[in-house]
Design a protein around this motif. Structure first.
Motif, short mmCIF file in Angstrom:
data_model
loop_
_atom_site.label_atom_id
_atom_site.label_comp_id
_atom_site.label_asym_id
_atom_site.label_seq_id
_atom_site.Cartn_x
_atom_site.Cartn_y
_atom_site.Cartn_z
N ASP A 175 -6.45 10.13 2.90
CA ASP A 175 -5.33 10.30 1.97
C ASP A 175 -5.48 9.37 0.78
N LYS A 176 -4.94 9.82 -0.34
CA LYS A 176 -4.95 8.99 -1.53
C LYS A 176 -3.95 7.85 -1.36
N TYR A 177 -4.31 6.72 -1.92
CA TYR A 177 -3.41 5.58 -1.82
C TYR A 177 -3.61 4.65 -3.02
N THR A 178 -2.61 3.84 -3.24
CA THR A 178 -2.72 2.76 -4.22
C THR A 178 -2.46 1.45 -3.50
N ILE A 179 -3.14 0.41 -3.92
CA ILE A 179 -2.99 -0.90 -3.28
C ILE A 179 -2.91 -1.96 -4.34
N GLN A 180 -2.01 -2.88 -4.15
CA GLN A 180 -1.88 -3.99 -5.08
C GLN A 180 -1.42 -5.24 -4.35
N ARG A 181 -1.78 -6.37 -4.91
CA ARG A 181 -1.28 -7.63 -4.35
C ARG A 181 0.23 -7.63 -4.43
N SER A 182 0.90 -8.13 -3.38
CA SER A 182 2.36 -8.15 -3.37
C SER A 182 2.88 -9.01 -4.51
N LYS A 183 3.97 -8.57 -5.11
CA LYS A 183 4.59 -9.32 -6.20
C LYS A 183 5.17 -10.63 -5.66
N GLY A 184 5.45 -11.53 -6.59
CA GLY A 184 6.17 -12.73 -6.21
C GLY A 184 7.57 -12.38 -5.76
N LEU A 185 8.22 -13.32 -5.06
CA LEU A 185 9.56 -13.04 -4.54
C LEU A 185 10.53 -12.64 -5.65
N GLY A 186 10.39 -13.28 -6.80
CA GLY A 186 11.31 -13.02 -7.89
C GLY A 186 11.19 -11.63 -8.48
N GLU A 187 10.06 -10.93 -8.19
CA GLU A 187 9.86 -9.60 -8.75
C GLU A 187 10.19 -8.49 -7.75
N ASN A 188 10.51 -8.84 -6.53
CA ASN A 188 10.76 -7.84 -5.51
C ASN A 188 12.11 -7.17 -5.69
N GLU A 189 12.17 -5.90 -5.38
CA GLU A 189 13.44 -5.20 -5.35
C GLU A 189 14.23 -5.64 -4.11
N ALA A 190 15.55 -5.54 -4.21
CA ALA A 190 16.40 -6.03 -3.13
C ALA A 190 16.11 -5.36 -1.80
N ILE A 226 0.86 -1.18 0.00
CA ILE A 226 0.00 0.00 0.00
C ILE A 226 0.89 1.23 0.00
N GLU A 227 0.70 2.12 -0.99
CA GLU A 227 1.50 3.33 -1.09
C GLU A 227 0.61 4.54 -0.86
N SER A 228 1.08 5.48 -0.03
CA SER A 228 0.34 6.70 0.25
C SER A 228 1.30 7.79 0.65
N ARG A 229 1.25 8.90 -0.04
CA ARG A 229 2.06 10.07 0.28
C ARG A 229 3.55 9.72 0.39
N GLY A 230 4.04 8.94 -0.56
CA GLY A 230 5.46 8.61 -0.62
C GLY A 230 5.91 7.50 0.31
N LYS A 231 4.98 6.92 1.07
CA LYS A 231 5.33 5.83 1.99
C LYS A 231 4.74 4.52 1.50
N THR A 232 5.46 3.44 1.79
CA THR A 232 4.99 2.11 1.42
C THR A 232 4.70 1.30 2.69
N TYR A 233 3.51 0.74 2.72
CA TYR A 233 3.10 -0.10 3.86
C TYR A 233 2.91 -1.53 3.36
N PHE A 234 3.23 -2.49 4.24
CA PHE A 234 3.06 -3.89 3.88
C PHE A 234 2.04 -4.51 4.83
N ALA A 235 1.05 -5.17 4.22
CA ALA A 235 0.03 -5.86 5.01
C ALA A 235 0.17 -7.36 4.80
N TYR A 236 0.32 -8.10 5.89
CA TYR A 236 0.53 -9.53 5.81
C TYR A 236 -0.79 -10.30 5.91
N THR A 237 -1.85 -9.63 6.37
CA THR A 237 -3.16 -10.26 6.50
C THR A 237 -4.23 -9.26 6.11
N GLU A 238 -5.45 -9.76 5.91
CA GLU A 238 -6.56 -8.86 5.59
C GLU A 238 -6.83 -7.86 6.72
#
Length: 659
Positions: free
Chosen positions: A585-600, A560-572
């Motif tokens: 605040d405005k935000y964008t939300i997306q399902r987390s990428k697979g491990l292979g697509e994550n940045e280091a 979840i991204e909002s105002r330049g910050k990224t939040y991670f949700a592990y459960t609903e």
């Protein structure tokens, strides 16, 4: 409000006085404020009675245990002098019961105890201070003296009256204080053990233990007429390699060139046996549990003399190494009892002595004893020295076997370094090493760039792993994925001995990791791979689960991204909580990428960093439930699986990764 700081000035310094010196710091005197300290207080009182008997005043020491937890020690010696002392201008009972470092054993020239166990003048006073109450009855000079104490304070002064009885001696009864010791329930086995040991080293003295703390009032007696010689014969039984040898001697020595000489009396009894191995050292009647000077003497003397015999008789093979004390000890029953007018104990608990002079004179005494014994008993010398040589060869063979096994296991570890695509970490510290089991090459790439290569290693799983619950062992060990993973773990496998495989038997000592972490995507495929890996571990190395070495790396479901910050949700629920905190605040939300697509950086933050990652330990108490679920979902019970899906399937509809 700011926290008030304590005042630290000249008035902050204080000293403990009187009974407080023991009651507030019992561990300093007795070595512990627990049951060991309470036991040592008993030994201090017992020591005084033993000193009297050993000097020839009375031939009996009696200990009684009462139902209220109190203990009584009675001797039949001369009786403690408790009346007025003109020299000190005080009553002796005050000095003995209420003064630390007071007693009749300091002036060696005038001492009534040439060889004393209770040497430091602490025991009687310290035990009195550590008691809920103490009563003392002394019989001497035709008088009966009585004293009462409560928590270190005298009650009623010294009471005395004439008595027609001709008996002499001292009776001390006391109740250890629970305010001083955390535990005062001394087991009867302690009294039996310590009194038997005292009977061993005080030849001819009768030790009686009257246990009135339990119904029946059992009385146990210990007496060894010939002291350590009878004791060694008792230990050896009737089938020893050699008869019991008992020798004694006296000498004078000093611990340093500028120190005065002191007397040492030495006694040793020993024999050789293939049935028992015993080494016990006593000094001034005290059992030296940790040895010290007498132990050093035994090791030096026995190795020196037996080694010389083997050399002189040509029993060593060319180039063969000499024996060690371990080879001698393996067939030796040895008990020594020594006394000295000057003794340096490691501490007040008297479990080891450090006198350099005692070590020297005892070494010479034992060397001479063995030299004469070998000359006078050539057949016995041949027998025992040959046995020592056999022990040496057996030890060396066992050592070669151990090194061979170690080499084999090490080679197995080396194999792990050659497993395809396995990436090791640098540290050899097994308490830090972590193994990440990841799915696929792409996930491995992400983990590899984000890990800490100092302590984090990676093992990729290529494709779907075999279901180990539905496969027999022959098929399991044909799987390259499984065999590679077992090699990397390094600990072998837990199988019935009849099952043939190329891996060593399971040993936790050979596990190469402090944590085994299963790291898969947070989707259906990832969950299935995780379950299959757990199934494999459960079947081949269940101890890793039972001992808490297996973990699951929890991956976030949403970013979840909002105002330049990224939040991670592990459960609903976490997603809902984050959204509620973001508010309007405005935000964008997306399902987390697979491990292979994550940045280091994101991978390190969510999955690898010990400070921020989430690891789920696979707890041992879940092992049985895990087995049941594994059998149901992955085993051969098709009907049970259909019934479970029909009953519980609707509970997981929201988790389906379908569009």
């Amino acid at each position: 409000m700011p926290k008030k700081q304590p005042v630290y000035n000249n008035e902050s310094i204080s000293s403990l006085k009187g009974a407080e010196r023991v009651r507030k710091r019992p561990g300093v005197i007795f070595g512990s404020d627990g049951i060991e300290g309470c036991e040592h207080a008993v030994f201090e009182i017992l020591s005084n009675a033993i000193d009297e008997a050993r000097e020839g005043y009375g031939d009996r020491v009696s200990v009684t245990l009462f139902k209220d937890g109190s203990i009584e020690v009675e001797d039949f010696g001369r009786g403690i002098p408790v009346d007025y002392n003109k020299k000190e201008e005080r009553y002796n009972w005050e000095l003995l019961f209420c003064e630390m470092y007071a007693g009749g054993k300091y002036d060696a020239a005038a001492s009534n105890y040439e060889y004393s166990l209770g040497l430091n003048g602490l025991g009687l006073c310290a035990t009195q201070y550590a008691s809920r109450w103490m009563k003392a009855d002394v019989y001497r000079d035709g008088l009966h003296y009585h004293l009462d104490f409560e928590r270190g304070e005298n009650i009623g002064g010294l009471q005395k009256e004439p008595t027609r009885s001709k008996r002499t001696g001292t009776v001390i009864r006391w109740l250890p204080d629970r305010e001083v010791f955390t535990d005062i329930d001394i087991p009867v086995e302690y009294f039996k053990d310590v009194m038997k040991r005292q009977a061993v080293v005080n030849a001819g003295v009768l030790f009686q233990l009257h246990d009135q703390s339990t119904p029946g009032g059992e009385t146990t007696e210990f007496r060894y007429e010939n002291g350590i010689a009878d004791y060694v014969a008792e230990l050896a039984g009737e089938d020893a390699l050699t008869p019991v040898i008992s020798r004694s001697s006296e000498a004078e020595c000093r611990d340093r060139d500028d120190r005065p000489e002191y007397k040492v009396k030495m006694g040793a009894a020993f024999c050789f046996s293939n049935k028992r191995q015993v080494l016990e050292y006593y000094h001034n009647s005290s059992w030296l549990e940790h040895g010290g000077s007498p132990e050093r003497a035994v090791k030096t003397a026995f190795v020196s003399q037996i080694d010389a015999y083997l050399k002189n008789k040509g029993l060593y093979k060319k180039g063969e190494s000499k024996i060690t004390f371990a080879d001698v000890q393996d067939c030796l029953i040895y008990v020594s009892s020594s006394f000295s007018t000057v003794t340096s104990y490691e501490n007040q608990t008297k479990k080891a002595i450090t006198n350099r002079g005692i070590a020297q004179v005892m070494t010479e005494f034992l060397k001479h004893t063995l030299e004469v014994y070998f000359i006078e008993n050539p057949d016995e010398a041949q027998k025992l020295c040959s046995q020592v040589l056999v022990n040496k060869q057996s030890r060396e063979h066992a050592e070669k076997t151990r090194l061979s096994i170690k080499k084999t296991l090490t080679s197995q570890i080396d194999i792990a370094n050659r497993v395809a695509k396995f990436v090791d970490c640098r540290t050899k510290d097994l308490t830090r090493r972590e193994l990440y089991i990841v799915e696929g090459d792409s996930a491995m790439g992400a983990v590899k760039t984000s890990r800490d290569s100092e302590f984090q290693a990676i093992m990729p799983i290529r494709g779907k792993i075999l279901n180990c619950l539905k496969s027999d062992y022959s098929r399991i060990f044909k799987s390259d994925v499984i065999t590679d993973l077992v090699k990397v773990l390094g600990c072998g496998v837990e199988l019935d001995g009849k099952v043939k495989n190329d891996f060593a038997a399971f040993s936790m000592d050979n596990l190469r990791w402090s944590k085994v972490i299963i790291c898969t995507d947070a989707d259906v495929d990832g969950y299935q791979i995780r379950t299959l890996v757990l199934t494999m571990l459960y079947r081949l190395v269940p101890t890793l689960i039972n001992e808490g070495y297996v973990y699951i790396a929890e991956s976030p479901l949403y970013e979840i991204e909002s105002r330049g910050k990224t939040y991670f949700a592990y459960t609903e629920p976490e997603k809902a909580d984050i959204l509620s905190r973001i508010g309007q605040d405005k935000y964008t939300i997306q399902r987390s990428k697979g491990l292979g697509e994550n940045e280091a950086e994101m991978m390190w933050l969510t999955t690898m960093n010990p400070e921020t990652r989430r690891l789920i330990k696979v707890l041992p108490e879940e092992a049985q439930r895990t087995a049941e679920v594994f059998d149901l979902l992955l085993g051969d019970n098709l009907a049970g699986r259909k019934e479970h899906i029909a009953t519980h399937g609707y509970e997981y509809l929201d988790d389906l990764d379908v569009s």
